[in-house]
Scaffold this motif. Structure first.
Motif, PDB file in Angstrom:
ATOM      1  N   ARG A 116     -13.342  -6.565  11.551  1.00  0.00           N
ATOM      2  CA  ARG A 116     -13.143  -5.213  11.033  1.00  0.00           C
ATOM      3  C   ARG A 116     -12.046  -4.540  11.856  1.00  0.00           C
ATOM      4  O   ARG A 116     -11.774  -4.922  12.992  1.00  0.00           O
ATOM      5  N   GLN A 140     -11.513  -2.001   6.693  1.00  0.00           N
ATOM      6  CA  GLN A 140     -11.166  -0.752   7.361  1.00  0.00           C
ATOM      7  C   GLN A 140     -12.390   0.108   7.668  1.00  0.00           C
ATOM      8  O   GLN A 140     -12.305   1.013   8.495  1.00  0.00           O
ATOM      9  N   GLU A 141     -13.543  -0.142   7.028  1.00  0.00           N
ATOM     10  CA  GLU A 141     -14.737   0.678   7.261  1.00  0.00           C
ATOM     11  C   GLU A 141     -15.203   0.565   8.703  1.00  0.00           C
ATOM     12  O   GLU A 141     -15.122  -0.503   9.306  1.00  0.00           O
ATOM     13  N   ALA A 174      -7.824  -4.717  -2.964  1.00  0.00           N
ATOM     14  CA  ALA A 174      -7.853  -3.382  -2.339  1.00  0.00           C
ATOM     15  C   ALA A 174      -9.268  -3.047  -1.858  1.00  0.00           C
ATOM     16  O   ALA A 174      -9.438  -2.455  -0.784  1.00  0.00           O
ATOM     17  N   GLN A 175     -10.284  -3.438  -2.625  1.00  0.00           N
ATOM     18  CA  GLN A 175     -11.675  -3.190  -2.204  1.00  0.00           C
ATOM     19  C   GLN A 175     -12.000  -3.953  -0.925  1.00  0.00           C
ATOM     20  O   GLN A 175     -12.678  -3.433  -0.043  1.00  0.00           O
ATOM     21  N   GLY A 214       0.828  -1.204   0.000  1.00  0.00           N
ATOM     22  CA  GLY A 214       0.000   0.000   0.000  1.00  0.00           C
ATOM     23  C   GLY A 214       0.855   1.244   0.000  1.00  0.00           C
ATOM     24  O   GLY A 214       2.068   1.167   0.217  1.00  0.00           O
ATOM     25  N   GLU A 259     -10.519  -2.202   2.005  1.00  0.00           N
ATOM     26  CA  GLU A 259     -11.350  -1.044   2.376  1.00  0.00           C
ATOM     27  C   GLU A 259     -12.558  -1.484   3.201  1.00  0.00           C
ATOM     28  O   GLU A 259     -12.937  -0.797   4.151  1.00  0.00           O
ATOM     29  N   ARG A 260     -13.158  -2.618   2.851  1.00  0.00           N
ATOM     30  CA  ARG A 260     -14.300  -3.125   3.624  1.00  0.00           C
ATOM     31  C   ARG A 260     -13.894  -3.464   5.050  1.00  0.00           C
ATOM     32  O   ARG A 260     -14.653  -3.227   5.991  1.00  0.00           O
TER      33      ARG A 260
END
Length: 164
Positions: A101, A162-163, A155-156, A58, A159-160
């Motif tokens: 998460r 990290q939400e 990457a998506q 990243g 992001e999920r």
């Protein structure tokens, strides 16, 4: 992917405690990995087989996700597609991997899951050239497209996790 150290891996996890990360077992072949053919580093823990790990490159350095297999291993009565590599030719088992998460949401017990190859062999799968055909006359272009898709979908998923 650029080569990373064991310490970088252990400090990269966004959804694991320091003690969980310090106890993880690196892949058996860690010292002999072909880093240039990896889009991410993914493996099952050899001593804790219900646990898996994924480390992505990243902009701020590597980001790691710790997974668990809530179902206890492959189930042979189903055929499902890995959400990361989407390889239709692979005979690899695909499992539902679940990740806590990041942050307070994960500490509250919130999780996110997706279907991923049981052995995290997605980087290998997307590099297999398909036979040339009328729709895809250039197998090398297909491989490049598959590698790009793997990177985007991974990457998506990060992001999920990290939400909030």
């Amino acid at each position: 992917m650029q080569k990373i150290t064991a310490q970088q891996i252990r400090s990269s996890f966004i959804n694991a405690s320091r003690s969980e990360a310090s106890k993880l077992n690196l892949p058996r072949n860690f010292d002999a990995l072909d880093w240039e053919s990896l889009d991410f580093l993914g493996w099952r823990d050899g001593k804790m087989p219900l646990r898996g790990y994924l480390v992505l490159p990243g902009p701020q350095g590597p980001a790691g996700i710790m997974f668990r297999d809530p179902e206890g291993g492959p189930k042979k009565n189903r055929s499902v597609l890995c959400e990361l590599c989407r390889d239709i030719f692979s005979k690899d088992d695909v499992l539902l991997w679940v990740a806590k998460r990041a942050g307070q949401s994960g500490r509250n017990g919130n999780t996110v899951g997706t279907l991923i190859c049981a052995d995290f062999g997605c980087c290998r799968n997307v590099r297999v050239e398909p036979p040339a055909n009328e729709i895809n006359p250039d197998p090398a272009a297909v491989v490049l497209r598959q590698i790009g898709g793997l990177a985007a979908r991974t990457a998506q998923f990060l992001e999920r996790v990290q939400e909030a």
